[in-house]
Design a protein around this motif. Structure first.
Motif, short mmCIF file in Angstrom:
data_model
loop_
_atom_site.label_atom_id
_atom_site.label_comp_id
_atom_site.label_asym_id
_atom_site.label_seq_id
_atom_site.Cartn_x
_atom_site.Cartn_y
_atom_site.Cartn_z
N ILE A 166 -18.12 45.17 9.32
CA ILE A 166 -18.90 45.62 10.19
C ILE A 166 -20.30 46.25 10.02
CG2 ILE A 166 -19.13 47.17 12.29
CD1 ILE A 166 -17.28 44.54 12.73
N SER A 211 -6.09 41.75 9.18
CA SER A 211 -7.52 41.99 9.39
C SER A 211 -8.40 40.92 9.77
CB SER A 211 -8.15 42.34 8.00
OG SER A 211 -7.47 43.88 7.57
N LEU A 214 -10.70 40.65 13.10
CA LEU A 214 -12.10 41.34 12.98
C LEU A 214 -13.25 40.16 13.24
CD1 LEU A 214 -13.46 44.13 12.73
CD2 LEU A 214 -13.92 43.37 10.36
N PRO A 217 -14.63 40.39 17.22
CA PRO A 217 -15.70 41.26 17.52
C PRO A 217 -16.95 40.79 16.67
CG PRO A 217 -14.18 42.37 16.02
CD PRO A 217 -13.34 41.18 16.59
N TYR A 221 -20.11 39.66 18.81
CA TYR A 221 -21.52 40.40 18.69
C TYR A 221 -22.60 39.33 18.35
CZ TYR A 221 -25.04 43.04 16.15
OH TYR A 221 -26.14 43.64 15.93
N LEU A 349 -19.14 44.01 20.78
CA LEU A 349 -18.55 44.19 19.51
C LEU A 349 -17.32 45.30 19.49
CD1 LEU A 349 -18.55 44.34 16.42
CD2 LEU A 349 -20.40 46.06 16.52
N THR A 352 -14.58 44.30 22.21
CA THR A 352 -13.43 43.24 21.53
C THR A 352 -12.91 43.93 20.51
OG1 THR A 352 -15.57 41.67 22.12
CG2 THR A 352 -13.70 40.98 20.74
N TRP A 353 -13.52 44.64 19.66
CA TRP A 353 -13.00 45.28 18.53
C TRP A 353 -11.67 46.09 18.99
CZ3 TRP A 353 -16.00 48.68 14.39
CH2 TRP A 353 -15.05 48.93 13.22
N TRP A 354 -11.76 46.83 20.09
CA TRP A 354 -10.48 47.47 20.48
C TRP A 354 -9.64 46.46 21.42
CZ3 TRP A 354 -11.73 50.84 25.72
CH2 TRP A 354 -10.46 51.46 25.99
N TYR A 375 -8.10 49.06 15.50
CA TYR A 375 -9.24 49.20 16.33
C TYR A 375 -9.73 50.87 16.55
CZ TYR A 375 -5.14 49.82 19.56
OH TYR A 375 -4.10 50.22 20.02
N ALA A 378 -13.61 51.74 16.35
CA ALA A 378 -14.43 51.23 17.54
C ALA A 378 -14.20 52.49 18.62
CB ALA A 378 -13.54 50.13 18.26
#
Length: 551
Positions: A166, A211, A214, A217, A221, A349, A352-354, A375, A378
């Motif tokens: 990120i 992973s 990821l 997000p 973004y 970002l 969505t990551w959450w 997450y 985030a």
């Protein structure tokens, strides 16, 4: 030297270094208070011994025939095993791999700081630094993060590579608004950051397959950034950036490909583990709380969606090792600040990551606090941003009613963050004590197993049939072991066919509850019917039996 000592550079480098050093000091203090070698349960032992077996194969060493783990058909991807193998090369044992894990655990909060200070442009330098420091402190003061980071487990190393991905993404595609486009320059450097993002994301997937979530997000973004800018062309060199990111991702996964095509891969690695996990995934699980899975039956007090979405903010349960309700005002203020500044790409970002991992894990048949780690960064970034906004309000001197109201709200937010930090520290201390207690219990079980062999009339290398605690007993004895979770009745009978001492270690009560009706439960009943077993000792939930002749 003068450039290094200049104030701007010192302010950029100083806080991340301070964060990493503070984390290392916290970990050292915890381990001094509660000695813990990083092993607990089954998985940590499996990671280390699989890494050792893999290194033995790579380096051409002979493997003992009675070794519990081998490099054939590994249960997990090879990324973390390679981390541990490097540690074995450096130290000759688990110590080197654990140091690498601890280093990544200390560095991840520093990356959180760098992300926060990059995302929150426009604020004063003091409040940006404060926001970064507060957000970065969330991770080491979260019991689940620190206990996994102090263990020989892949969760936090995977998180390090995710957060680094990120960070590189934000460097390659800066979150500036259209009015800030004149700031965007140095496209060559951003090409390198894009490649770095791909490498880091590939490393994260190489360590833990999950992973790959990821990608959601990162895609959100970039899509919102394109929408906000109106055109990819305005971002400059995006085709090359995306191509380099894909190339970096592919390069990072080469070790896994080499394993797949090598003679070591007798079967797809992880098939028994990830395949069973994914086969039980179902959208109907999102609102369920009772499950039947390869790990038996499980009943939870709340549904999956409540656990993964709300449990991190529940009134602090020290045993949970997550966040607490007082941190919610800071998180909400962080969301509001991004909305007020129309930072839609950043908001997309983080949300969505959450939320994407929340929905994904809610579809599983497991409720594991360590899954929240995916997450947690985030949430830490949003909390840190909100705390920074609150601090900025407090620093603005004004006697107007509006400013006084803002100051009161800011005080509430900062008080909540302080309470969360205090409760988090209690949780961290409690969890490391718990793991030290687990370790002591495993040693006691192994000691009773060894005592049972000394009292046995037979001679020879003992053979141990076990369940759930198999890897721990193997770690302390080095004897041939068989776990009947992975072996059927025919394998068990063959394993017990010799004249050497035979021992059985089993969590007897759970075999008639959690594991009732499963293949493992059925094998336990078969052992009881087929062999003369005699109780030698009881340690916690584990019964240690000596095994006589077959009936």
């Amino acid at each position: 030297m003068k450039a290094f000592l200049s104030a701007p550079l010192a302010l950029r480098i100083g806080p991340p270094v301070l964060i990493a050093v503070a984390c290392a000091a916290l970990f050292a203090l915890l381990l001094m208070r509660h000695p813990y070698d990083g092993f607990y349960g089954q998985d940590s032992y499996a990671y280390y011994y699989q890494a050792r077996a893999l290194w033995q194969e790579i380096s051409g060493q002979a493997m003992p025939p009675d070794q519990l783990f081998s490099a054939q058909a590994l249960r997990w991807p090879v990324g973390y095993l390679l981390h541990l193998a490097l540690g074995i090369v450096l130290s000759g044992g688990p110590g080197g791999g654990r140091v690498i894990t601890l280093a990544l655990t200390a560095l991840t909060p520093a990356l959180i700081y760098l992300i926060i200070t990059q995302l929150w442009s426009g604020a004063s330098q003091v409040t940006r630094i404060a926001a970064g420091l507060i957000g970065s402190a969330i991770l080491p003061l979260t019991g689940t993060y620190t206990r996994m980071g102090l263990s020989i487990m892949a969760d936090v190393p995977a998180l390090f590579w995710m957060v680094l991905a990120i960070f590189c993404c934000l460097k390659a595609w800066p979150p500036y608004l259209s009015s800030d486009l004149n700031v965007v320059s140095d496209n060559r450097g951003r090409l390198a950051w894009a490649c770095g993002m791909g490498l880091a994301l590939g490393m994260a997937v190489l360590v833990r397959y999950g992973s790959i979530l990821l990608l959601a997000p990162i895609t959100a973004y970039l899509a919102l950034l394109k929408w906000q800018r109106g055109s990819w062309r305005q971002l400059g060199g995006d085709a090359r950036k995306v191509g380099l990111a894909i190339l970096g991702f592919a390069i990072a996964l080469v070790p896994q490909l080499l394993y797949y095509v090598s003679p070591l891969s007798a079967a797809p690695p992880g098939a028994a583990n990830y395949g069973a996990w994914l086969s039980s995934w179902n959208p109907s699980n999102i609102f369920a709380s009772n499950f039947i899975s390869p790990d038996g039956t499980a009943s939870y007090p709340q549904s999956n969606i409540v656990f993964y979405l709300l449990q991190p903010f529940w009134p602090q349960d020290v045993d949970a090792g997550l966040l607490s309700l007082p941190s919610v005002p800071a998180l909400l203020l962080g969301v509001w600040a991004l909305i007020a500044k129309r930072r839609w790409p950043v908001l997309g970002l983080l949300l969505t990551w959450w939320l994407v991992p929340v929905l994904f894990f809610s579809g599983s048949t497991y409720q594991a606090h360590r899954f929240v780690l995916v997450y947690l960064p985030a949430l830490a970034i949003l909390i840190g941003t909100g705390a920074g906004v609150a601090l900025e309000w407090l620093l603005q001197s004004s006697r107007t009613l509006r400013r006084l109201s803002a100051s009161a709200l800011a005080a509430i937010v900062l008080l909540g963050v302080s309470i969360d930090a205090y409760l988090g520290l209690l949780s961290v201390n409690r969890w490391i004590l718990t793991h030290a207690t687990f370790e002591a219990g495993e040693k006691r079980v192994a000691a009773v197993v060894m005592d049972s062999v000394e009292a046995a009339p037979a001679t020879g290398l003992p053979h141990v049939v076990s369940f759930n605690i198999t890897a721990a007993v193997y770690h302390y004895t080095g004897w041939p072991m068989l776990d009947f979770y992975n072996h059927d009745e025919e394998d068990i009978a063959h394993f017990l066919a010799g004249d050497e001492p035979h021992v059985l270690v089993v969590p007897e009560k759970s075999m008639t509850t959690q594991w009732l009706g499963t293949p493992s439960g059925t094998r336990w009943e078969w052992i009881r019917r087929s062999y003369d077993i005699h109780l030698f000792g009881q340690v916690g939930e584990y019964s240690v039996y000596t095994i006589g002749g077959r009936r």
